[in-house]
Design an enzyme around this catalytic site. Structure first.
Site, mmCIF file in Angstrom:
data_model
loop_
_atom_site.group_PDB
_atom_site.id
_atom_site.type_symbol
_atom_site.label_atom_id
_atom_site.label_comp_id
_atom_site.label_asym_id
_atom_site.label_seq_id
_atom_site.Cartn_x
_atom_site.Cartn_y
_atom_site.Cartn_z
ATOM 1 N N ASP A 175 -14.151 16.767 -9.928
ATOM 2 C CA ASP A 175 -13.443 17.493 -11.465
ATOM 3 C C ASP A 175 -13.476 18.922 -11.371
ATOM 4 O O ASP A 175 -14.836 19.026 -11.674
ATOM 5 C CB ASP A 175 -13.924 16.525 -12.635
ATOM 6 C CG ASP A 175 -13.009 16.931 -13.821
ATOM 7 O OD1 ASP A 175 -12.100 17.722 -13.558
ATOM 8 O OD2 ASP A 175 -13.275 16.342 -14.708
ATOM 9 N N ASP B 146 -6.688 19.170 -10.393
ATOM 10 C CA ASP B 146 -7.740 19.360 -10.662
ATOM 11 C C ASP B 146 -8.737 18.114 -10.382
ATOM 12 O O ASP B 146 -10.395 18.398 -10.738
ATOM 13 C CB ASP B 146 -8.186 20.160 -11.962
ATOM 14 C CG ASP B 146 -8.143 19.118 -13.179
ATOM 15 O OD1 ASP B 146 -7.309 18.195 -13.048
ATOM 16 O OD2 ASP B 146 -8.746 19.512 -14.245
ATOM 17 N N GLU B 147 -8.251 16.989 -9.882
ATOM 18 C CA GLU B 147 -9.219 16.072 -9.866
ATOM 19 C C GLU B 147 -9.019 15.181 -8.602
ATOM 20 O O GLU B 147 -7.662 14.875 -8.427
ATOM 21 C CB GLU B 147 -8.754 15.273 -11.120
ATOM 22 C CG GLU B 147 -9.997 14.612 -11.918
ATOM 23 C CD GLU B 147 -9.554 13.920 -13.063
ATOM 24 O OE1 GLU B 147 -9.359 12.663 -13.018
ATOM 25 O OE2 GLU B 147 -9.056 14.496 -14.042
HETATM 26 MG MG LIG Z 1 -11.070 19.217 -14.933
#
Ligand SMILES: [Mg+2]
Length: 375
Positions: free
Chosen positions: A20, A120-121
């Site tokens: 993350d 973002d993950e």
């Molecule tokens: Mg994040």
């Protein structure tokens, strides 16, 4: 309900890493504008220029100290932050996507079995991996080091034997955290965690659990399987397993959505033209909302119909320009329907699907951010 009671057997043979990125959009902006680093940065369309509209996509850690966070109205966020510290940057999705692609290429060098869940993950199944490394901690470390060295961005990683726990772990210590949950400690790890932090427990479930006087993982662990199932159905069953450290869901690698569509079957056949138009309008609206949510638009509209004799037809129209707008999708679906010339038939199923999809570019996306605000 038809659920089997399961004995709690923890399968620990997989190695999953959840990566993350830390305050991703804000960190990318700080990288591009180092002068933002000591400021309270809000990534959002500037509400002062947009009739107070706009939602925070990300706040940097300085801004979070004042209570700003993502999904908050930007106007509300800027009121929390002292004027001399505040910076508002409009989102630059093209840059975030490019940076995200770069990071995903690093994942691809570790394993082909990774699942991107947002820019973002991502989840990586590293049970088998291209580094031929059996120590998962070393793999996680390798990923963090490569990302920071090559992009100057930090991420937090969670390591465990399933996706749920890996995600709970990456969230445990941020930024630049690294957390492992081993099987024997899974229940202990989850015990003190507030239910708001459980991946899979949404707002409605939270409220219901609070009404039942349940606030932590420990409270959840004391609940009977039947209570979970009777209160929350299938999701309850999934959550029952999760709170005991069980999650069998696989890492779905490279799951690219090739189409977005909705269909409905009618208990009573649609006969009247007005009924059909109304339903097409409804479906067009749903599809348009799904497209917006996933920041996609498409060039092909597919209409699916099934008549009372169970004959199914699908017809498509493809355009030069992209379609996303509800009225436009409706207009095209209606045009396909009219061309089929089947107004004498009773309809028991209708569906609208968009294919030939592509992600929206930056300008189109920011335009949509303002629009969503109005809804
Ligand atoms: Mg994040």
């Amino acid at each position: 309900m038809g659920f089997l009671k399961i004995p709690i057997i923890i399968e620990e043979n997989r190695k999953i890493i959840h990566v993350d990125m830390d305050a991703f959009f804000a960190s990318v902006e700080e990288r591009a504008h180092p002068q933002y680093k000591n400021k309270c940065l809000i990534v959002a369309p500037d509400p002062r220029k947009n009739h107070h509209h706009g939602v925070v996509t990300t706040a940097n850690y300085n801004a979070r100290k004042y209570g700003a966070h993502s999904a908050m109205p930007a106007q509300q966020a800027i009121e929390l932050i002292p004027r001399d510290k505040l910076v508002i940057a409009p989102p630059n999705f093209e840059l975030y996507r490019k940076t995200s692609d770069y990071i995903h290429n690093i994942f691809g060098e570790v394993t082909d079995n990774y699942q991107s869940v947002a820019l973002d993950e991502a989840y990586l199944d590293v049970t088998e991996n291209k580094l031929n490394e059996s120590n998962t901690l070393k793999i996680a470390n390798y990923i963090q080091q490569r990302i920071i060295r090559e992009t100057q961005l930090t991420c937090s990683v969670g390591i465990s034997y399933n996706k749920f726990l890996a995600k709970m772990a990456s969230d445990y210590r941020k930024p630049f955290g690294r957390t492992i949950i081993l099987g024997e400690y899974a229940e202990d790890f989850l015990r003190p965690i507030p239910i708001e932090k459980f991946n899979g427990i949404g707002k409605a479930m939270q409220q219901k659990l609070h009404d039942m006087d349940i606030y932590t993982g420990g409270d959840l662990q004391e609940l009977d399987q039947d209570v979970f199932i009777n209160t929350f159905g299938k999701m309850g069953y999934i959550m029952f397993k999760r709170v005991h450290g069980i999650d069998d869901s696989p890492v779905n690698s490279h799951r690219v959505r090739k189409s977005i569509g909705r269909e409905r079957t009618y208990n009573q056949n649609l006969v009247l033209k007005e009924q059909i138009e109304k339903e097409l309008n409804f479906l067009a609206d749903l599809v348009s909302k799904d497209l917006k949510k996933q920041r996609q638009h498409g060039k092909t509209v597919v209409l699916k119909l099934r008549n009372s004799d169970f004959d199914t037809v699908t017809k498509r129209m493809t355009f030069q320009d992209y379609v996303q707008d509800k009225d436009e999708i409706y207009r095209i679906a209606k045009e396909i329907y009219d061309k089929l010339d089947i107004s004498d038939q009773k309809i028991r199923l209708l569906g609208i699907t968009l294919t030939n999809l592509d992600p929206l570019s930056y300008e189109e996306v920011s335009l949509n951010l303002f629009k969503t605000e109005d809804n």
